[in-house]
Scaffold this active site. Sequence first.
Site, short mmCIF file in Angstrom:
data_model
loop_
_atom_site.label_atom_id
_atom_site.label_comp_id
_atom_site.label_asym_id
_atom_site.label_seq_id
_atom_site.Cartn_x
_atom_site.Cartn_y
_atom_site.Cartn_z
CG HIS A 34 -1.81 -1.16 1.22
ND1 HIS A 34 -1.41 -2.50 1.80
CD2 HIS A 34 -3.35 -1.22 1.05
CE1 HIS A 34 -2.44 -3.23 1.75
NE2 HIS A 34 -3.37 -2.69 1.44
CG HIS A 74 -3.61 0.37 4.76
ND1 HIS A 74 -4.62 0.80 5.85
CD2 HIS A 74 -3.62 1.55 3.94
CE1 HIS A 74 -4.99 1.92 5.74
NE2 HIS A 74 -4.68 2.30 4.29
N GLY A 123 -3.49 -3.70 11.38
CA GLY A 123 -3.94 -4.15 10.27
C GLY A 123 -5.62 -4.10 9.99
N PRO A 124 -6.23 -4.75 10.99
CG PRO A 124 -6.80 -6.69 12.26
CD PRO A 124 -5.42 -5.87 11.94
CG LEU A 125 -8.51 -0.32 8.48
CD1 LEU A 125 -9.57 -0.09 7.26
CD2 LEU A 125 -7.40 0.24 8.69
CG ASP A 161 -10.31 8.73 5.25
OD1 ASP A 161 -10.65 9.85 5.94
OD2 ASP A 161 -9.33 8.66 4.48
CG HIS A 265 -5.87 1.84 -0.69
ND1 HIS A 265 -5.98 2.09 0.71
CD2 HIS A 265 -6.15 0.34 -0.45
CE1 HIS A 265 -6.02 1.20 1.61
NE2 HIS A 265 -6.12 -0.07 0.69
CD GLU A 415 -20.27 -5.55 25.15
OE1 GLU A 415 -20.20 -4.55 24.33
OE2 GLU A 415 -21.26 -5.63 25.84
CG HIS A 477 -28.88 -12.10 26.99
ND1 HIS A 477 -29.83 -11.47 26.03
CD2 HIS A 477 -28.70 -11.23 27.91
CE1 HIS A 477 -29.70 -10.24 26.25
NE2 HIS A 477 -29.00 -9.97 27.61
C1 TPP Z 1 -11.67 -4.28 9.96
C2 TPP Z 1 -10.93 -4.18 8.49
N1 TPP Z 1 -11.82 -3.96 7.65
C3 TPP Z 1 -11.37 -3.86 6.23
C4 TPP Z 1 -9.93 -3.86 6.11
C5 TPP Z 1 -9.62 -3.87 4.45
N2 TPP Z 1 -8.92 -2.41 4.27
C6 TPP Z 1 -7.50 -2.07 4.32
S1 TPP Z 1 -7.41 -0.66 4.09
C7 TPP Z 1 -8.88 -0.25 3.63
C8 TPP Z 1 -9.34 1.34 3.48
C9 TPP Z 1 -9.08 2.10 4.18
O1 TPP Z 1 -9.23 3.42 4.01
P1 TPP Z 1 -8.24 4.49 4.70
O2 TPP Z 1 -8.16 4.10 6.08
O3 TPP Z 1 -9.00 5.82 4.30
O4 TPP Z 1 -6.97 4.37 4.00
P2 TPP Z 1 -6.32 5.09 2.69
O5 TPP Z 1 -6.87 4.49 1.73
O6 TPP Z 1 -6.23 6.52 2.83
O7 TPP Z 1 -4.81 4.83 2.91
C10 TPP Z 1 -9.70 -1.34 3.83
C11 TPP Z 1 -11.24 -1.33 3.79
C12 TPP Z 1 -9.01 -4.00 6.88
N3 TPP Z 1 -7.71 -3.87 6.93
N4 TPP Z 1 -9.61 -4.08 8.28
MG MG Z 2 -8.26 7.55 3.63
#
Ligand code: TPP
Ligand code: MG
Length: 665
Positions: A34, A74, A123-125, A161, A265, A415, A477
């Site tokens: 990326h 990423h 990595g997991p956003l 974002d 990206h 949670e 539950h």
């Molecule tokens: C929980 C989660 N969902 C989906 C992804 C896959 N993913 C990686 S980067 C991205 C887009 C992120 O957008 P942004 O944070 O704006 O990054 P930019 O394109 O500006 O670098 C996605 C959907 C992930 N890594 N984690």
């Molecule tokens: Mg972005």
Amino acid sequence: MTASAIPAAASASEMASAIRFLSMDAVEKAKSGHPGMPLGMADVATVLFTRFLKFDAKQPRWPDRDRFILSAGHGSMLLYSLAYLCGYDDVDIDQIINFRQFGYRTAGHPEYGHVAIAETTTGPLGQGVANAVGFALAEAMQAARVGKDIVDHHTYCIVGDGCLMEGLSQEAISMAGHWRLNKLIVLWDDNGISIDGAVGVASSEDQIGRFVAAGWNTAKVDGHDHEAIAAALAAAQTSDKPTMIACRTVIGCGAPTKAGSEKVHGAPLGPDEIAAARTKLNWPYPAFEIPAHVLAPWRQAGIRGTAARQAWEARFAKMDSKLKAEFTRTLEGRLPEGWQKAAADFKRKIAAERPRLATRKSSQDCLEVLTAAIPEIIGGSADLTHSNLTDTKALSPAVKAGEYGGRYLHYGIREHGMAALMNGLVLHGGFIPFGATFLIFANYLWPAMRMSALMGQRVLYVLTHDSIALGEDGPTHQPIETLAALRATPNLLVLRPCDSIETMEAYEVALLNTSGPSALSLSRNVLPTVRDFSDDNLVAKGAYVLSPAKGARKVTILATGSEVSLALDAQKMLEDKGVAAAVVSMPCWELFDRQSKEYRAEVLGEGTVRVAIEALGTFGWERYVGLEGAIVGMTGFGASAPPDKLFEHFGITAQAVVDASLARL
Ligand SMILES: Cc1ncc(C[n+]2csc(CCOP(=O)(O)OP(=O)(O)O)c2C)c(N)n1
Ligand SMILES: [Mg+2]
């Protein structure tokens, strides 16, 4: 060094270019990755690392360093470029050239334990920003214990974002604002782009307004204007609240035709675009070559913090010896003397008194003993304190804004935020965190619990109301598949104790398990004490014969937690019919699987009829009872009714175990 050997100083924008070219060239070579984010945030990162971040690349784990968390994982090449440029010993140019390749530290997304610069795996956003709140809380709590002379650092976090769109970020932002963690500084890569294109296709909220509503200070800067970034960071450092700096950037900044578009990206730029970028940014150097006049000031930035570290070491040397020993012990994760004696005394007392208790209550009794003996345990509940029974005398008072000396954490009904926060708390060092909710809501915190397991961190999950026996709250539950899914998670110990003695043994296992998280599954229903005291921790074996067969064993009943007492009832009923059965308590599959083949065969009673009973989903028990064995458990969702009615309706009874056994003899 002669005057002529001193390289001419590089401009700050040339230093940022070094990040840009290392990142685009590494992604190009790997044919994946990326580039957009590292190119877009190169200026912000340059200002932060060369002028603000307190760190020492040669001593990357120095306890009072500032923490830097790249939540937008990423953009890993941003982190690796910084590590190489600043001179971290574990990221040489070979690591950059071999980005994303097997056997190298520079994994696709930053992984904790691979490179020292990665404080956490991201990595997991959204996870990283929630971890950052945990780091900032740990800093405040540790400072309250040992003083600002020894603990006084900031936590910086870059989010994209995507991190801010994830619901988890809301939980994290709320907690940071509520606890007024003013040393947390979030830098938002406000580039208006995510994978699908303009952020506006999916989101139209006022991000600044959102942070303000949660009690943060905010600022808005041009993320390519070094002085504006510096001014905002300087203001943030003295803020009385956490700060979010919206850094308006162009994704892929420096790529002549692709900058500003989602095309940069997550794909290599291609040789033509990279060649054009070299011309545009006046960077005539070959791939992976950083000219001396740019590398030298970067390396200088990497050791900018040396004096601060040495000053800290001098203060540390003068620290009160008892406090120092405690600080060091907790940072190293070593448990204090005497805690296991307290645990053993508790178990002896239980063995003598034989109380009837729900294991959630047993858990509270255990926590009472353990939190008194182990001061670094901190924790609380996601607004279920009086159901999870997580409050103890030693944990009181609760942490509040500006008052960080307490040990109880009201996580609120968050949670996922709770679990991700705990990852930050434990990674910061100095604490053993626990968090509680109903077992069913483990699926609200799963992604963060998975990260505890992936990173191998000692986080304790206290999960009560662990079967249909919770009764009248009904199927929403009642956990069914939950425990099977927890058991399927690598490096997570799932412990389902059957009485107070097993519960204490389970806590001992969890506390001694320094390389991963543990989840305790605890009952709401009242259970008899079935265990005697044992010098050996029997839960640590995973499973053991709790009650041997009288005579040659024909049937083996396997049970966990609240169903162990049902198994004992069934054993008696079978005995009355002349069938010798053994009861195996099986509190932890993962630990049992680690035992010798001989031990496992002996416990499972090879050649006997095997029946498992657990008031949860049956999934997975086949591996212990075999395809010919029986599993007494749930195959669908539960229902709303008193527990006795549910056990009868769903056939989770001692009689069902007897019937299944007799049918197979
Ligand atoms: C929980 C989660 N969902 C989906 C992804 C896959 N993913 C990686 S980067 C991205 C887009 C992120 O957008 P942004 O944070 O704006 O990054 P930019 O394109 O500006 O670098 C996605 C959907 C992930 N890594 N984690
Ligand atoms: Mg972005």
